[in-house]
Each structure stands twice: as structure tokens, then as C-alpha cells.
Design a protein around this motif. Structure first.
Motif, PDB file in Angstrom:
ATOM      1  N   LYS B   3      42.210  -7.529  12.521  1.00  0.00           N
ATOM      2  CA  LYS B   3      42.400  -6.139  12.104  1.00  0.00           C
ATOM      3  C   LYS B   3      42.585  -6.077  10.597  1.00  0.00           C
ATOM      4  O   LYS B   3      42.957  -7.042   9.955  1.00  0.00           O
ATOM      5  CB  LYS B   3      43.610  -5.561  12.813  1.00  0.00           C
ATOM      6  CG  LYS B   3      43.413  -5.384  14.306  1.00  0.00           C
ATOM      7  CD  LYS B   3      44.610  -4.718  14.930  1.00  0.00           C
ATOM      8  CE  LYS B   3      44.383  -4.482  16.410  1.00  0.00           C
ATOM      9  NZ  LYS B   3      45.548  -3.847  17.058  1.00  0.00           N
ATOM     10  N   THR B   4      42.318  -4.927  10.039  1.00  0.00           N
ATOM     11  CA  THR B   4      42.509  -4.712   8.609  1.00  0.00           C
ATOM     12  C   THR B   4      43.448  -3.546   8.381  1.00  0.00           C
ATOM     13  O   THR B   4      43.562  -2.662   9.227  1.00  0.00           O
ATOM     14  CB  THR B   4      41.169  -4.436   7.910  1.00  0.00           C
ATOM     15  OG1 THR B   4      40.619  -3.227   8.448  1.00  0.00           O
ATOM     16  CG2 THR B   4      40.181  -5.560   8.126  1.00  0.00           C
ATOM     17  N   THR B   5      44.114  -3.561   7.246  1.00  0.00           N
ATOM     18  CA  THR B   5      45.009  -2.478   6.850  1.00  0.00           C
ATOM     19  C   THR B   5      44.585  -1.985   5.486  1.00  0.00           C
ATOM     20  O   THR B   5      44.453  -2.780   4.548  1.00  0.00           O
ATOM     21  CB  THR B   5      46.470  -2.960   6.804  1.00  0.00           C
ATOM     22  OG1 THR B   5      46.825  -3.517   8.063  1.00  0.00           O
ATOM     23  CG2 THR B   5      47.393  -1.799   6.497  1.00  0.00           C
ATOM     24  N   GLN B   6      44.382  -0.671   5.396  1.00  0.00           N
ATOM     25  CA  GLN B   6      43.981  -0.060   4.135  1.00  0.00           C
ATOM     26  C   GLN B   6      44.853   1.168   3.871  1.00  0.00           C
ATOM     27  O   GLN B   6      45.313   1.822   4.812  1.00  0.00           O
ATOM     28  CB  GLN B   6      42.519   0.414   4.209  1.00  0.00           C
ATOM     29  CG  GLN B   6      41.495  -0.662   4.467  1.00  0.00           C
ATOM     30  CD  GLN B   6      40.102  -0.060   4.564  1.00  0.00           C
ATOM     31  OE1 GLN B   6      39.518   0.004   5.649  1.00  0.00           O
ATOM     32  NE2 GLN B   6      39.567   0.373   3.437  1.00  0.00           N
ATOM     33  N   PRO B   7      45.054   1.505   2.594  1.00  0.00           N
ATOM     34  CA  PRO B   7      45.761   2.765   2.319  1.00  0.00           C
ATOM     35  C   PRO B   7      44.929   3.944   2.818  1.00  0.00           C
ATOM     36  O   PRO B   7      43.710   3.890   2.834  1.00  0.00           O
ATOM     37  CB  PRO B   7      45.886   2.777   0.786  1.00  0.00           C
ATOM     38  CG  PRO B   7      44.882   1.798   0.303  1.00  0.00           C
ATOM     39  CD  PRO B   7      44.699   0.782   1.382  1.00  0.00           C
ATOM     40  N   THR B   8      45.614   4.995   3.205  1.00  0.00           N
ATOM     41  CA  THR B   8      44.915   6.156   3.752  1.00  0.00           C
ATOM     42  C   THR B   8      44.053   6.837   2.706  1.00  0.00           C
ATOM     43  O   THR B   8      42.931   7.244   2.997  1.00  0.00           O
ATOM     44  CB  THR B   8      45.929   7.157   4.305  1.00  0.00           C
ATOM     45  OG1 THR B   8      46.720   6.507   5.292  1.00  0.00           O
ATOM     46  CG2 THR B   8      45.241   8.370   4.914  1.00  0.00           C
ATOM     47  N   SER B   9      44.572   6.956   1.499  1.00  0.00           N
ATOM     48  CA  SER B   9      43.825   7.666   0.471  1.00  0.00           C
ATOM     49  C   SER B   9      44.140   7.117  -0.912  1.00  0.00           C
ATOM     50  O   SER B   9      45.191   6.507  -1.125  1.00  0.00           O
ATOM     51  CB  SER B   9      44.145   9.164   0.519  1.00  0.00           C
ATOM     52  OG  SER B   9      45.512   9.385   0.245  1.00  0.00           O
ATOM     53  N   MET B  10      43.207   7.341  -1.840  1.00  0.00           N
ATOM     54  CA  MET B  10      43.383   6.954  -3.236  1.00  0.00           C
ATOM     55  C   MET B  10      42.646   7.949  -4.110  1.00  0.00           C
ATOM     56  O   MET B  10      41.643   8.534  -3.679  1.00  0.00           O
ATOM     57  CB  MET B  10      42.813   5.548  -3.491  1.00  0.00           C
ATOM     58  CG  MET B  10      43.549   4.423  -2.806  1.00  0.00           C
ATOM     59  SD  MET B  10      42.882   2.822  -3.256  1.00  0.00           S
ATOM     60  CE  MET B  10      43.281   2.746  -4.986  1.00  0.00           C
TER      61      MET B  10
END
Lengths: 114, 112
Positions: B3-10
Motif C-alpha cells: 500500500k502507499t500513503t500520500q497527502p490528500t492535497s498540495m
């Protein structure tokens, strides 16, 4: 062809009707994938083919969904007895071979079940 | 697949570099890191992928940490047309034709 094409681009159908969605992959591409995408979500895998063989159909939600690719080129995704929850964007992708090859996506078919 | 984790928005200003992080702490040795983006209602578009080494193409650069537990996608000079949802995906290259497993991605907004 120049890219992956899908038809129809938009389909509105009444609940209980069957629909067939078509995908034309990039010429010569071995692998073909079907995904479904709900609004605001990433695409969700449904099934894929290598040539004419369906390699994985674990993502098909139930037995109303089926797909075929009889000659290893064009593919059809069929949904029988459509339900409102089937409404989504259905996307097709193709890639040049096995392993670490990028997938090229088509424009999708927007299905609306009323 | 890991699985990967990314910030929701930038957010990013036009002309500046956009650095999009991704955590994939459970990645296996034979798994690649792929980046795709999706502009508005279009189909996902391949950007870049890598295994261990940093990669660069005409669209972006991919920096993978030495332990391979995280990576960063760099758009060197972001434009308004780079506004999109960016997906970081980990995928095995061993099995023929494996599907892409998309998460929620990072919504990048580039403004002037």
C-alpha cells in the motif's frame, strides 16, 4: 490506432437492461484491462486479458459482469440486468506486454442507470 | 501489492517545483514504484516508474530513497496544466500484466 478508444462515450440505460461496453486497445498491445471509477475515487480494477485469455477477473463485482476478448484485440464488457449502483465511469487500458509496462488508458464510458 | 500513503492535497505556485511525496514502507524487492496522474475527467496518464535508481524523463523526476520505503515525484516547473490528481502505485513486475491498484492520490493545485 493512435490510442485506446472506447464506445459509447456515454450510455444511459434503464434499470434491468443489459449493456455492452467496447474497448479498442492500441494496435499490437498484448494486455487489456478494465477498470471502474466512481466520482471522486481512483479507478478500481475489474479484469484483464493477455491476448484472448482472461487472466484475472477477481475484480468483477458479481456474476452480472462479464468480459471477453475473443480475437485478442477488441474487448467487450457486458453488464446484465443493470442496477443503479452500476452507474460509473468504465475505463479500459492496454499495455505492450507483461511485467513493468505502462498502461495507456482510454477516455472511458460514462454509464448512467436510471 | 504494497500500500502507499500520500497527502490528500498540495498547492504549488506556477513555475515552481512541485514535490509530491509517497510512503510505501512495505514495498517488496521486486516491486516498482509507478506514478500516474488524472486531469479532470480524463483517463489516468502514465508519468514515470522506477525500481531502485532515480529516474528522469521529459515529464518528471522520481527520487526513491535508498531503503525504498518512500519516494518523491518532482515536477520541476509546474504549470497550470499540471493541476491533477497524482497517484503513487506499487506494482510487481514479476507477474504478467498485473493490474494497477489506485489509492486516493494527491490532488495538486497549481495556481498563478
Amino acid at each position: 490506432g493512435a490510442g485506446v478508444s472506447q464506445s459509447p462515450r456515454y450510455k444511459v440505460t434503464k434499470r434491468g437492461q443489459d449493456v455492452a461496453l467496447r474497448c479498442d486497445p492500441i494496435s499490437g498491445h498484448v494486455s487489456l484491462y478494465w477498470y471502474r471509477q466512481a466520482l471522486g475515487q481512483g479507478p478500481e480494477f475489474l479484469t484483464y486479458f493477455n491476448y484472448e485469455a482472461q487472466q484475472d477477473k477477481s475484480g468483477l463485482p458479481n456474476d452480472r459482469f462479464s468480459a471477453e476478448r475473443p480475437e485478442g484485440s477488441i474487448s467487450t464488457l457486458t453488464i446484465q440486468r443493470t442496477e443503479q449502483r452500476d452507474s460509473a465511469m468504465y475505463r479500459c487500458a492496454s499495455s505492450n506486454g507483461a511485467g513493468a509496462y505502462e498502461q495507456y488508458f482510454g477516455p472511458g464510458t460514462r454509464l448512467t442507470v436510471t | 501489492d504494497a500500500k502507499t500513503t500520500q497527502p490528500t492535497s498540495m498547492d504549488c505556485a506556477e513555475g515552481r517545483a512541485a514535490n509530491l511525496p509517497c510512503n510505501h514502507s512495505t514495498i517488496s524487492g521486486n516491486e516498482y514504484v509507478y506514478w500516474y496522474r488524472q486531469i479532470h475527467s480524463q483517463g489516468p496518464q502514465y508519468i514515470i516508474h522506477g525500481l531502485k535508481n532515480n529516474e528522469t524523463n521529459e515529464m518528471a523526476s522520481l527520487i526513491i530513497t535508498e531503503d525504498r520505503k518512500s519516494s518523491t515525484l518532482i515536477l520541476p516547473h509546474a504549470t497550470l496544466r499540471d493541476t491533477a490528481v497524482y497517484y503513487c502505485i506499487v506494482r510487481s513486475a514479476n507477474q504478467a500484466g498485473t493490474a494497477l491498484i489506485f489509492g486516493k492520490g494527491t490532488t495538486l493545485s497549481v495556481s498563478s
